[in-house]
Design an enzyme around this catalytic site. Structure first.
Site, PDB file in Angstrom:
ATOM      1  N   ASP A 136     -38.670 -31.912   7.566  1.00 39.38           N
ATOM      2  CA  ASP A 136     -38.042 -30.475   6.411  1.00 39.38           C
ATOM      3  C   ASP A 136     -37.998 -30.724   5.077  1.00 39.38           C
ATOM      4  O   ASP A 136     -37.649 -31.857   4.539  1.00 39.38           O
ATOM      5  CB  ASP A 136     -37.305 -30.159   7.332  1.00 39.38           C
ATOM      6  CG  ASP A 136     -37.078 -29.620   8.659  1.00 39.38           C
ATOM      7  OD1 ASP A 136     -38.362 -29.610   9.034  1.00 39.38           O
ATOM      8  OD2 ASP A 136     -36.440 -29.586   9.179  1.00 39.38           O
ATOM      9  N   ARG A 137     -37.574 -29.800   4.287  1.00 45.32           N
ATOM     10  CA  ARG A 137     -37.262 -30.073   3.070  1.00 45.32           C
ATOM     11  C   ARG A 137     -36.149 -30.652   3.049  1.00 45.32           C
ATOM     12  O   ARG A 137     -36.190 -31.307   1.634  1.00 45.32           O
ATOM     13  CB  ARG A 137     -37.598 -28.233   2.344  1.00 45.32           C
ATOM     14  CG  ARG A 137     -37.854 -28.448   0.678  1.00 45.32           C
ATOM     15  CD  ARG A 137     -38.035 -27.536   0.040  1.00 45.32           C
ATOM     16  NE  ARG A 137     -37.528 -27.114  -1.478  1.00 45.32           N
ATOM     17  CZ  ARG A 137     -38.157 -26.466  -1.805  1.00 45.32           C
ATOM     18  NH1 ARG A 137     -38.738 -24.898  -2.065  1.00 45.32           N
ATOM     19  NH2 ARG A 137     -37.461 -25.867  -3.534  1.00 45.32           N
TER      20      ARG A 137
END
Length: 278
Positions: A136-137
């Site tokens: 995930d970012r």
């Protein structure tokens, strides 16, 4: 038009032009300098037949029937990509540390803030880069990047067949169980997360967990921990009363697998997933 903050357009070329940049500047009203910057950062595409590719060269000639795409986001394009660390380079693949805020791969609005593009540039644009798994970012941690199609296929299959062990650490709200397996289905699919409590900080009422997965659903760790009322601290999407100033406290800190190049067990790990203050 020059003060636009966000713009999306798809233009079917009707007349040949020797410069895609000049044509897009005319259509969008944006200065050529901004178009060139957007091109360099992966926010411009060209569709030729069935293939759509990022277009980075400003003076690319375009022909009738081709489709130019511009996905302009001034806020995203203004971000400066950080330098990222390569922990190991085995030529066929390399292991990198992805900071929080960096994407695994780009989207239609650009790729300059993705680990894939950053690694490609830091390697001097001399080697291909292929994504074989994602983070995930908001999550920081270790990622593998393949450098040829054959290795990308090998590593992708290893991930799918659970032959690569990924270990995570998280700081969560409350006193979590010493050990627990969370098997609540996600998105209608079986989902299994194993957690072990490493420490409990009574003054902050937070626990540090070691986590492994048997499945890989979207936001699996974040959703599973929130579902048992121990959301990850700093998670902007899941959980309540778990805000903090440090951002999402989730780290992909270790990878273990049989190296397909050296044919030896490989272990890559961060020495301190959550460095202690002196």
């Amino acid at each position: 038009m020059t003060n636009l903050q966000k713009l999306t357009l798809n233009h079917t070329v009707t007349e040949a032009s020797p410069s895609a940049c000049k044509l897009l500047a005319t259509i969008s009203g944006l200065p050529k300098g901004r178009i060139k910057d957007a091109m360099n950062k992966g926010a411009v595409t060209i569709k030729r037949g069935k293939k759509t590719l990022r277009l980075r060269r400003a003076e690319t000639a375009v022909k009738p029937g081709e489709v130019l795409g511009l996905h302009y986001d001034a806020a995203l394009l203004s971000l400066k990509a950080p330098h990222v660390s390569c922990l190991e380079d085995r030529m066929g693949y390399s292991v990198w540390f992805k900071p929080a805020g960096v994407m695994s791969q780009g989207n239609q609005f650009g790729d300059h803030m993705s680990i894939l593009r950053i690694a490609e540039i830091q390697l001097g644009m001399k080697r291909e880069v292929f994504l074989v798994h994602r983070l995930d970012r908001e999550t920081r941690g270790l990622m593998i990047i393949a450098h040829n199609k054959k290795m990308a296929a090998v590593l992708s299959n290893m991930f799918q067949e659970h032959k690569i062990t990924k270990r995570y650490r998280a700081i969560v709200k409350g006193k979590a169980p010493e050990k627990r397996t969370i098997d609540t289905p996600l998105d209608g699919k079986p989902s299994i997360t194993h957690v072990t409590r490493i420490a409990y900080e009574e003054t902050l009422d937070t626990s540090e967990l070691d986590i492994t997965l048997e499945t890989g659903r979207t936001h699996q760790i974040r959703r599973h921990l929130a579902s048992i009322d121990h959301p990850i601290m700093g998670d902007p999407k899941y959980g309540k009363d778990n805000k903090n100033r440090q951002g999402l406290q989730l780290v992909a800190y270790a990878l273990e697998f049989m190296c397909p190049i050296k044919r030896q067990q490989a272990i890559f790990a961060l020495p301190e997933p959550f460095p202690r203050k002196p």
